[in-house]
Write an enzyme that holds these catalytic residues in place. Structure first.
Site, PDB file in Angstrom:
ATOM      1  N   GLY A 185     -19.787   5.601 -66.855  1.00  0.00           N
ATOM      2  CA  GLY A 185     -20.349   5.426 -68.208  1.00  0.00           C
ATOM      3  C   GLY A 185     -19.429   4.678 -69.157  1.00  0.00           C
TER       4      GLY A 185
ATOM      5  NE  ARG B  84     -25.492  -7.902 -71.238  1.00  0.00           N
ATOM      6  CZ  ARG B  84     -26.400  -7.357 -70.435  1.00  0.00           C
ATOM      7  NH1 ARG B  84     -27.280  -6.514 -70.902  1.00  0.00           N
ATOM      8  NH2 ARG B  84     -26.425  -7.686 -69.172  1.00  0.00           N
TER       9      ARG B  84
ATOM     10  CE1 TYR C  29     -35.363 -11.007 -66.850  1.00  0.00           C
ATOM     11  CE2 TYR C  29     -33.026 -10.605 -67.294  1.00  0.00           C
ATOM     12  CZ  TYR C  29     -34.337 -10.744 -67.754  1.00  0.00           C
ATOM     13  OH  TYR C  29     -34.613 -10.619 -69.091  1.00  0.00           O
TER      14      TYR C  29
ATOM     15  NE  ARG D 264     -34.203  -3.022 -69.987  1.00  0.00           N
ATOM     16  CZ  ARG D 264     -34.101  -4.107 -70.724  1.00  0.00           C
ATOM     17  NH1 ARG D 264     -34.967  -4.338 -71.676  1.00  0.00           N
ATOM     18  NH2 ARG D 264     -33.132  -4.965 -70.519  1.00  0.00           N
ATOM     19  CB  VAL D 265     -29.607   2.729 -70.670  1.00  0.00           C
ATOM     20  CG1 VAL D 265     -29.500   1.833 -71.900  1.00  0.00           C
ATOM     21  CG2 VAL D 265     -28.689   3.921 -70.794  1.00  0.00           C
TER      22      VAL D 265
ATOM     23  NE  ARG E 224     -27.694  -6.895 -63.904  1.00  0.00           N
ATOM     24  CZ  ARG E 224     -27.887  -5.736 -64.524  1.00  0.00           C
ATOM     25  NH1 ARG E 224     -27.699  -4.596 -63.880  1.00  0.00           N
ATOM     26  NH2 ARG E 224     -28.257  -5.689 -65.773  1.00  0.00           N
TER      27      ARG E 224
ATOM     28  CG  PHE F 181     -29.824   7.943 -72.030  1.00  0.00           C
ATOM     29  CD1 PHE F 181     -29.749   8.176 -70.665  1.00  0.00           C
ATOM     30  CD2 PHE F 181     -28.715   7.373 -72.669  1.00  0.00           C
ATOM     31  CE1 PHE F 181     -28.603   7.833 -69.934  1.00  0.00           C
ATOM     32  CE2 PHE F 181     -27.568   7.037 -71.953  1.00  0.00           C
ATOM     33  CZ  PHE F 181     -27.513   7.258 -70.593  1.00  0.00           C
TER      34      PHE F 181
ATOM     35  NE  ARG G  98     -25.684  -3.465 -70.232  1.00  0.00           N
ATOM     36  CZ  ARG G  98     -24.756  -3.323 -69.286  1.00  0.00           C
ATOM     37  NH1 ARG G  98     -23.480  -3.177 -69.608  1.00  0.00           N
ATOM     38  NH2 ARG G  98     -25.106  -3.354 -68.009  1.00  0.00           N
TER      39      ARG G  98
ATOM     40  N   GLY H  22     -32.803 -16.859 -62.406  1.00  0.00           N
ATOM     41  CA  GLY H  22     -34.137 -17.295 -62.834  1.00  0.00           C
ATOM     42  C   GLY H  22     -34.113 -17.723 -64.290  1.00  0.00           C
TER      43      GLY H  22
END
Ligand code: UDP
Length: 331
Positions: free
Chosen positions: A230, A298, A168, A209-210, A165, A214, A234, A171
């Protein structure tokens, strides 16, 4: 106003452009189409043929010199004494360019890091020439795998410099630093949004992405892939709230970074269960390996945005998910 948007074919940019163009602004978009959707650009060009222009290009290449040598670029980006009305100065720049989905930004890590550094430098130089105010899209990823919860802007983060990661995360941290240098040493008029997970219609269904995974999986009748057990969490901000936050920040005089995100922290397994409830109760959860350095939790601290911008996310996760599912059903 004349406004420039980098990363204009992306999901956030689509909604931002809809707002700016419907308000009557003249907007130039730039995208290299690494993760953006062709349809986002073609729909906007159809809807706003007189006020929207698109340049397919990589901001890494957009040095001042290259801009002046390339006709297609200089037509909209250079300041020329013979300028027509379309060639006047940009007043504002939204710098959103950079893939934000882990599988996509990890495909070409060097390109991701370079987009954040060289690409941002090029756009900052352009902003100085135009004397434009610039808003940069930073990210909650600058907090890494946080040890402070929820994350306030003062938190300096826990980022691995040598992991998948980091291209990013580091960055984007460097982009913030560049913004600070350009502001303090060159007077760049900058706004910095730290964007937490955002979702809604027009996300790229293949971005990995999640929520795109999904919803796409559930609509195809496939079981949902939960990475790890899981329990990681987020918080998900609906796109219209996020765009409202970005515009409030752009209109404000706040130079320090501002978190923009929602207060609906949820574990990924609960999110999978919620998606199953909303789409097809027969589906099951399939566990897959947890990616390296996947943040365990998060949740944004947003008192700065509340106090300084009068901003708070309004759309509930249930409402937002229903709107996103409707949109994905159409595709
Ligand atoms: N995730 C998952 N299944 C998927 C895609 C993602 O369980 O099919 C998890 C991922 O490991 C992370 C969370 O969902 O814990 C959010 O992932 P995403 O890639 O959307 O964004 P991130 O916040 O990690 O940048």
């Amino acid at each position: 106003m004349k406004i420039l948007v980098t990363g204009s074919a992306g999901f956030l940019a689509y909604h931002l452009l809809q707002t700016l163009l419907s308000e009557g602004h003249f907007v130039v978009g730039i995208d290299n189409m690494v993760s953006g959707l062709e349809k986002n650009t073609s729909d906007l060009l159809k809807e706003y043929p007189k006020t929207f222009r698109f340049i397919k290009a990589d901001i890494i290449e957009m040095t001042t010199q290259n801009i002046s040598h390339k006709k297609e670029w200089s037509k909209y980006l250079s300041l020329d004494s013979t300028a027509s009305s379309h060639m006047k100065k940009f007043e504002r720049i939204y710098h959103l360019a950079c893939p934000a989905s882990p599988p996509i930004y990890q495909n070409d890590m060097l390109h991701t890091a370079d987009t954040c550094y060289t690409g941002s430098r090029n756009i900052f130089e352009l902003a100085l020439i135009h004397e434009a105010r610039i808003l940069i899209a930073s990210t909650s990823e600058i907090y890494g795998d946080p040890e402070v919860h929820p994350q306030p802007e003062e938190y300096r983060g826990n980022v691995n410099t040598v992991g998948p990661r980091s291209c990013y995360d580091e960055g984007k941290r460097l982009m913030e630093t560049l913004g600070y240098i350009y502001h303090t040493q060159k007077g760049l008029d900058i706004r910095t949004a730290r964007i937490f997970n955002t979702y809604g219609p027009r996300m790229n269904p293949f971005d990995g992405r999640v929520l795109t995974n999904f919803i796409s999986q559930a609509l195809r009748g496939e079981n949902l892939t939960v990475f790890g057990d899981g329990t990681q969490t987020r918080s998900f901000c609906y796109v219209s709230d996020l765009i409202d936050g970005l515009n409030r920040l752009m209109d404000s005089n706040i130079i320090e970074p501002i978190n923009l995100g929602a207060h609906n922290e949820i574990s990924i397994i609960e999110l999978a269960q919620k998606t199953i409830q909303l789409i097809d109760k027969k589906l099951k959860i399939k566990h897959k390996r947890l990616p390296i350095d996947d943040p365990k939790m998060r949740h944004p601290h947003t008192s700065r945005a509340e106090k300084l911008l009068g901003w708070n996310a309004q759309v509930s996760l249930d409402e937002g998910l229903k709107m996103m599912i409707q949109d994905f059903k159409k595709e």
